[in-house]
Motif scaffolding. Structure first.
Motif, short mmCIF file in Angstrom:
data_model
loop_
_atom_site.label_atom_id
_atom_site.label_comp_id
_atom_site.label_asym_id
_atom_site.label_seq_id
_atom_site.Cartn_x
_atom_site.Cartn_y
_atom_site.Cartn_z
N ASP A 1 -0.02 -0.58 -10.49
CA ASP A 1 1.32 0.03 -10.40
C ASP A 1 2.02 0.28 -11.74
N ALA B 1 -5.29 6.29 0.68
CA ALA B 1 -4.87 4.95 1.07
C ALA B 1 -5.07 4.79 2.56
N LYS C 1 -9.72 5.44 -4.48
CA LYS C 1 -8.35 4.98 -4.24
C LYS C 1 -7.38 6.13 -3.98
N SER D 1 6.46 -0.55 -6.31
CA SER D 1 5.40 -0.70 -5.31
C SER D 1 5.47 0.41 -4.28
N LEU E 1 -3.45 -0.66 2.19
CA LEU E 1 -2.02 -0.88 2.15
C LEU E 1 -1.72 -2.38 2.27
N TYR F 1 -8.80 7.41 -9.00
CA TYR F 1 -8.10 6.32 -9.68
C TYR F 1 -9.13 5.26 -9.97
N GLU G 1 -1.89 -11.32 -10.24
CA GLU G 1 -1.26 -11.63 -8.95
C GLU G 1 -1.96 -12.79 -8.27
N THR H 1 -0.14 7.21 -3.73
CA THR H 1 -1.52 7.12 -3.22
C THR H 1 -1.64 7.65 -1.80
N LEU I 1 10.73 -19.03 -13.02
CA LEU I 1 10.55 -19.91 -11.87
C LEU I 1 10.39 -21.38 -12.29
N GLY J 1 11.37 -8.14 -11.87
CA GLY J 1 12.05 -8.92 -10.83
C GLY J 1 12.04 -8.21 -9.51
N LYS J 2 13.20 -8.15 -8.85
CA LYS J 2 13.21 -7.57 -7.51
C LYS J 2 13.06 -6.05 -7.51
N ILE K 1 10.98 -12.96 -4.76
CA ILE K 1 10.93 -11.97 -5.85
C ILE K 1 9.58 -11.99 -6.54
N TYR K 2 9.00 -13.17 -6.68
CA TYR K 2 7.72 -13.26 -7.38
C TYR K 2 6.58 -13.54 -6.43
N TRP L 1 4.48 -10.39 0.54
CA TRP L 1 3.68 -11.02 1.59
C TRP L 1 4.23 -10.79 2.99
N MET M 1 -0.94 -15.99 -9.98
CA MET M 1 0.49 -16.13 -9.68
C MET M 1 0.67 -16.67 -8.26
N LEU N 1 -1.71 -8.35 -2.95
CA LEU N 1 -2.28 -8.56 -4.28
C LEU N 1 -1.57 -7.84 -5.41
N THR N 2 -0.83 -6.76 -5.12
CA THR N 2 -0.12 -6.15 -6.24
C THR N 2 1.38 -6.04 -6.00
N ALA N 3 1.80 -5.76 -4.76
CA ALA N 3 3.23 -5.52 -4.54
C ALA N 3 4.03 -6.82 -4.41
N ARG N 4 3.34 -7.94 -4.28
CA ARG N 4 3.99 -9.25 -4.11
C ARG N 4 4.95 -9.21 -2.93
N ARG O 1 10.79 -11.38 1.47
CA ARG O 1 9.86 -11.60 0.36
C ARG O 1 10.54 -12.38 -0.75
#
Lengths: 281, 362
Positions: free
Chosen positions: B182, A232, A229, B352, A237, B222, B75, B359, B105, B345-346, A38-39, A248, B78, A243-246, A36
């Motif tokens: 999150d 899960a 929610k 997450s 998941l 939630y 996101e 959840t 970036l 960052g990381k 970082i962003y 991919w 982004m 979309l949120t945890a970045r 992954r």
């Protein structure tokens, strides 16, 4: 000559499949082996870590919970769908089509809107609770929404038409002859059903069940809206990874595992349908 | 009569002028008008986060055309911008941790303060935000905090602490919603335990996780988008909410109140940034400058019911609005005492995974 005409006729369909199904799935598959960024995004460094992570007990628990919910929804859809399909198949031909159209009618409105409608029905201040309180059946509102019950209700409601259609096509092929023969030979209605109708419609049952199961296990809208929610599922998941945890690549690995399961089940379904055709020409 | 005379005179004049002009000047004139005709910027913002007529008024005032594109989440935009380097966009509206990430970036351009004179309208605090002191790459659009939004007519005692949300009294059980996004879900647990909202120490995060898992059994749901309507309908009595969205509830029911828990909360800022890929950076800065005009920024506050970091705009705000929505009156000095959300960052991976564990728990 014949071959080239066939090629021309197949080309648009195959091109469509390649462009919009095979290539995107291929991209997902390839991305699931990278790290992954970082962003979000992808760092092109080969790794098997995403698949190793997918069998972490945490994600296995989500997987098993999704299977349990999807199986429950499938079983209920079968119990509700079989009598309905049977009833339709027994009607005079001219009456079958209007009934089938009624079954498909809900698809004319958006799934999301229909799911929101369940919130109006099930919430603590909703129609069902208000109705029961006004009738004096209950004093305090029932918790009907934001739990597994609501998720399963939403899934059954959404997908029972697929079950009915699959069962209908199987039951309507039977014709009255076998049932009449069974009755003539002295079998009661229940025995005729258990020994004749049920075994012969087994392929339809399997096809309907696989439809409902596959659609349910990948669903993320219903657990989100009706489950609050709090439950899960696999779909949520995967959605969350993108979309949120970045993350991919991990999302891609999970998606690919889900695709693989669905492909296995759908191949099983296709095989059953083919076999059915061979049995009842 | 007059018209035709003037028309004729003008035509004569312009013909003479063109003849008299050197060829290069004409070339300049043509290219300048072509450039201004092509001056069009694309803005990406959340839906409904800007007055509807704002873009049309901006075009009327500056002659720059502006097109609106919508993103549902940080996101999402982004993802789009990291995928193609931000081409096709000029101004983006993103929350501050995302502005920070885009800056790291190198996907956003520096803000040339000389071209945004209305930066002077900002509160002093808004010019010294810890993630971007001096507004070098981002300009704040709205700011606020997260807290407890509740029905004062339905709760027995008014909530004052994150613990009222996480370990509620018996009458509130099953009548609570929390944010599932999150950072804010974690913030409730971290702040309740006295940790930072940016804490990435694994032991601290694990403790917050235990607390948040135990809180889950008392939740109705939630909810990140409709919590205020659950308060209005009475389904919920106490919800974790962003200040502005609590105001939406107050619009429908005056018994709804907002409080910042005594342990403190996060401070969030939604910002405007210019993409590095923008081919119309001056026009993009002109747009940001237009937003910062006192009356324009005031109209933003009136529409969104969020505080804007613009001293002149807030000074012009209708007093009855502040009476109805008391948190609009929160002083910037008090707001900046809350803890700024920073890009992790990381370490985001830890959050997450923790949120997934929460959840997925029963």
């Amino acid at each position: 000559m014949v071959l080239s005409r066939r090629a021309v006729m197949l080309a648009p369909g195959l091109g469509w499949l390649a462009l919009l199904l095979v290539i995107p799935c291929g991209i997902i598959f390839v991305h699931s082996f990278f790290e992954r960024g970082i962003y979000g995004g992808i760092d092109y460094v080969f790794t098997l870590e995403n698949y190793r992570r997918a069998i972490d007990p945490l994600y296995l628990r989500i997987f098993l919970a999704s299977v349990r919910i999807a199986l429950t929804a499938t079983a209920i859809a079968l119990l509700l769908g079989y009598p309905a399909a049977y009833f339709i198949a027994l009607q005079a031909k001219r009456r079958q089509m209007p009934l089938l159209i009624l079954i498909m009618l809900p698809f004319w409105s958006n799934y999301l809107i229909r799911t929101y409608a369940w919130i109006v029905l099930l919430n603590r201040e909703g129609l069902i609770n208000r109705g029961l309180i006004d009738l004096g059946v209950i004093d305090t509102p029932l918790s009907l929404l934001y739990n597994d019950f609501a998720v399963i209700t939403g899934l059954v409601y959404g997908y029972v038409p697929f079950m009915i259609l699959a069962l209908y096509s199987s039951i309507s092929k039977l014709g009255p002859d076998l049932r009449e023969a069974s009755t003539d030979l002295g079998a009661g209605a229940w025995r005729t059903f258990l020994r004749i109708t049920l075994p012969l419609t087994l392929p339809g049952i399997a096809a309907g069940c696989i439809f409902v199961f596959v659609l349910s296990i990948g669903n993320f809208v219903t657990p989100d809206l009706l489950g609050g929610k709090q439950r899960a599922m696999l779909g949520n998941l995967i959605y969350g990874q993108f979309l949120t945890a970045r993350d991919w690549p991990f999302g891609a690995a999970l998606a690919f595992i889900l695709i693989a399961i669905m492909m296995l089940l759908l191949s099983a379904q296709a095989w059953l349908v083919n076999r059915e055709r061979e049995i009842a020409p | 009569m007059m018209k035709t005379l003037i028309g004729r005179a003008l035509r004569g004049f312009s013909a003479a002028a063109i003849v008299a002009m050197p060829l290069t000047a004409i070339a300049n004139l043509v290219s300048a008008s072509a450039a201004s005709a092509a001056e069009k910027i694309v803005i990406s913002n959340w839906d409904g986060y800007m007055p509807k007529d704002l873009l049309a008024n901006f075009t009327k005032e500056t002659g720059i055309e502006a097109e609106m594109s919508v993103h549902a989440t940080n996101e999402e935009i982004m993802g789009k911008v990291t995928a193609n380097g931000g081409q096709g966009y000029d101004v983006l509206f993103v929350s501050s941790p995302f502005a920070e990430a885009l800056h790291k970036l190198d996907l956003i351009a520096p803000i040339d303060a000389a071209k945004v004179p209305n930066l002077a309208n900002l509160y002093a605090q808004a010019k010294e935000l810890p993630y971007d002191p001096g507004n070098s790459f981002s300009v704040p659009y709205t700011w606020g905090t997260t807290g407890l939004c509740y029905r004062s007519d339905l709760v027995k005692t008014e909530p004052t602490s994150w613990m009222d949300l996480l370990q509620p009294s018996a009458d509130l059980k099953g009548k609570i919603t929390m944010l599932a996004t999150d950072r804010w879900l974690m913030a409730a647990g971290l702040k309740a335990l006295g940790y930072s909202v940016n804490d990435t120490n694994e032991a601290d995060v694990a403790k917050a996780k235990e607390l948040l898992i135990s809180a889950k059994k008392n939740l109705l749901a939630y909810d990140d988008t409709t919590f205020y309507s659950k308060l209005v309908s009475g389904e919920a009595s106490l919800v974790q909410a962003w200040d502005g969205w609590c105001n939406y509830g107050i619009t429908d029911n005056k018994a709804i109140k907002f409080v910042v828990p005594k342990e403190g909360s996060d401070m969030w800022v939604d910002t405007m940034v210019v993409t590095a890929a923008s081919e119309h950076k001056d026009a993009a800065l002109a747009f940001i400058n237009y937003i910062l005009k006192a009356d324009v920024h005031e109209s933003v506050a009136e529409l969104t019911l969020y505080k804007v970091p613009n001293e002149k705009a807030m000074a012009g705000l209708d007093k009855t609005l502040v009476d109805t929505y008391p948190n609009l009156g929160m002083a910037p000095a008090d707001l900046v005492k809350q803890e700024q959300l920073r890009d992790l960052g990381k370490e985001m991976k830890l959050y997450s995974k923790t949120v997934t564990e929460i959840t997925a728990s029963n």
